[in-house]
Design a protein around this motif. Structure first.
Motif, PDB file in Angstrom:
ATOM      1  N   ALA A   6       0.851  -1.191   0.000  1.00 58.12           N
ATOM      2  CA  ALA A   6       0.000   0.000   0.000  1.00 58.12           C
ATOM      3  C   ALA A   6       0.884   1.236   0.000  1.00 58.12           C
ATOM      4  CB  ALA A   6      -0.924   0.006   1.220  1.00 58.12           C
ATOM      5  N   LEU A   7       0.446   2.263  -0.716  1.00 57.26           N
ATOM      6  CA  LEU A   7       1.181   3.518  -0.779  1.00 57.26           C
ATOM      7  C   LEU A   7       0.221   4.674  -0.541  1.00 57.26           C
ATOM      8  CD1 LEU A   7       3.972   4.878  -1.519  1.00 57.26           C
ATOM      9  CD2 LEU A   7       2.971   5.249  -3.779  1.00 57.26           C
ATOM     10  N   PHE A   8       0.580   5.547   0.409  1.00 56.82           N
ATOM     11  CA  PHE A   8      -0.194   6.742   0.715  1.00 56.82           C
ATOM     12  C   PHE A   8       0.586   7.958   0.216  1.00 56.82           C
ATOM     13  CE2 PHE A   8      -1.645   3.501   3.462  1.00 56.82           C
ATOM     14  CZ  PHE A   8      -2.927   3.797   3.884  1.00 56.82           C
ATOM     15  N   SER A   9      -0.070   8.781  -0.581  1.00 61.86           N
ATOM     16  CA  SER A   9       0.547  10.002  -1.102  1.00 61.86           C
ATOM     17  C   SER A   9      -0.476  11.121  -1.065  1.00 61.86           C
ATOM     18  CB  SER A   9       1.027   9.783  -2.544  1.00 61.86           C
ATOM     19  OG  SER A   9      -0.091   9.646  -3.421  1.00 61.86           O
ATOM     20  N   LYS A  10      -0.073  12.312  -1.446  1.00 66.66           N
ATOM     21  CA  LYS A  10      -1.020  13.430  -1.465  1.00 66.66           C
ATOM     22  C   LYS A  10      -2.092  13.250  -2.536  1.00 66.66           C
ATOM     23  CE  LYS A  10       1.886  16.444  -4.348  1.00 66.66           C
ATOM     24  NZ  LYS A  10       2.582  17.753  -4.388  1.00 66.66           N
ATOM     25  N   LYS A  11      -1.893  12.278  -3.440  1.00 67.56           N
ATOM     26  CA  LYS A  11      -2.871  11.993  -4.486  1.00 67.56           C
ATOM     27  C   LYS A  11      -3.933  10.991  -4.031  1.00 67.56           C
ATOM     28  CE  LYS A  11      -0.723  14.546  -7.554  1.00 67.56           C
ATOM     29  NZ  LYS A  11      -1.319  15.799  -8.084  1.00 67.56           N
TER      30      LYS A  11
END
Length: 279
Positions: A6-11
């Motif tokens: 899983a990846l959390f970014s501002k997008k």
């Protein structure tokens, strides 16, 4: 087993999994099956999704290569049912309910040894804090060490603030002050990533891909990330490579990663998309 990331970014949030299943046959032995169905379950009403690794279910009998598996109990089906019409309105309450419900289900099932019921869930979604949309990852898991050789009772934790601040995970991180720090970290371009199932292989492959990003940046050829969909390859490619390595070089009965690779992403408006057709 399987590999999930899983990846959390501002997008927004991007997740990916393979589709290898770790199941128990009628005699209690472990069986690894290369499947096609996703190990990602969307929860549209909560702008969230669940991915899982470890225990996938209990078989009626071990299927032959050309036979469809018949299940006594299936993790995917149980999670799917809980996610279709969740009775709780917040991601935290929903995650707690999943932990409690899964614990009750496990108490009904028979396991030969504690590690047979080893399982982990990433419940990733968006929370609204004073008008701000902030992503969170709840980890529901009974593994107690990175080798996945020890299992205790199912626990639950919040993970985004714990990750960026390098402090122990606690549910108290639901307070506004901690959630806003997560928002600020992401708004400045920070990334929060998670992977489970085979962290040694995942981190090896992921670090090589990250090095490729650095080279592309130095050469000024790196394209801009304009949407959360553009971040899907970051979580998906390492799993594809691990699956290929294991297919090419592992003994067939030792593979733990394989099958179709699935992905799903959630943007900051709650829109769910998938390049593998798993909306």
């Amino acid at each position: 087993m399987t590999v999930i990331s899983a990846l959390f970014s501002k997008k927004g949030i991007a997740v990916a999994t393979d589709s290898m299943l770790t199941a128990l046959d009628h005699s209690g032995g472990n069986v690894y099956l290369e499947w096609q169905q996703a190990k990602i379950i969307s929860v549209p009403k909560l702008n969230a999704c669940i991915s899982y690794w470890g225990f996938a279910g209990t078989l009626k009998k071990v299927p032959k290569p050309d036979q469809k598996a018949e299940w006594l109990w299936l993790t995917y089906d149980w999670l799917k049912k809980q996610s279709e019409n969740p009775k709780y309105k917040t991601l935290e309450d929903f995650s707690k309910d999943i932990r409690e419900g899964l614990d009750k289900e496990f108490n009904k099932l028979s396991f030969n040894k504690p590690t047979d019921k080893g399982i982990g869930l990433h419940i990733a979604g968006l929370e609204k804090i004073d008008g701000y949309i902030i992503p969170e990852l709840f980890l529901v898991c009974n593994f107690t060490d990175p080798s996945y050789q020890k299992v205790e009772s199912l626990g639950i934790s919040r993970n985004t603030f714990h990750t960026i601040a390098n402090v122990p995970a606690t549910l108290d991180h639901n307070k506004k002050e901690f959630r806003i720090k997560v928002k600020e970290f992401l708004s400045k371009g920070g990334l929060i990533s998670y992977n489970n199932g085979d962290p040694v292989m995942f981190n090896m492959v992921s670090s090589t891909i990250s090095y490729g990003f650095q080279i592309a940046t130095q050469r000024k050829v790196l394209k801009q990330i304009n949407s959360v969909q553009d971040t899907i390859p970051i979580v998906k490619r390492p799993i594809e490579i691990i699956s290929t390595i294991q297919k090419d070089f592992y003994k067939p009965d030792k593979r733990m990663v394989g099958g179709k690779i699935h992905d799903l992403c959630i943007d900051n408006y709650g829109n769910i998309n998938s390049t593998s057709g798993d909306k």
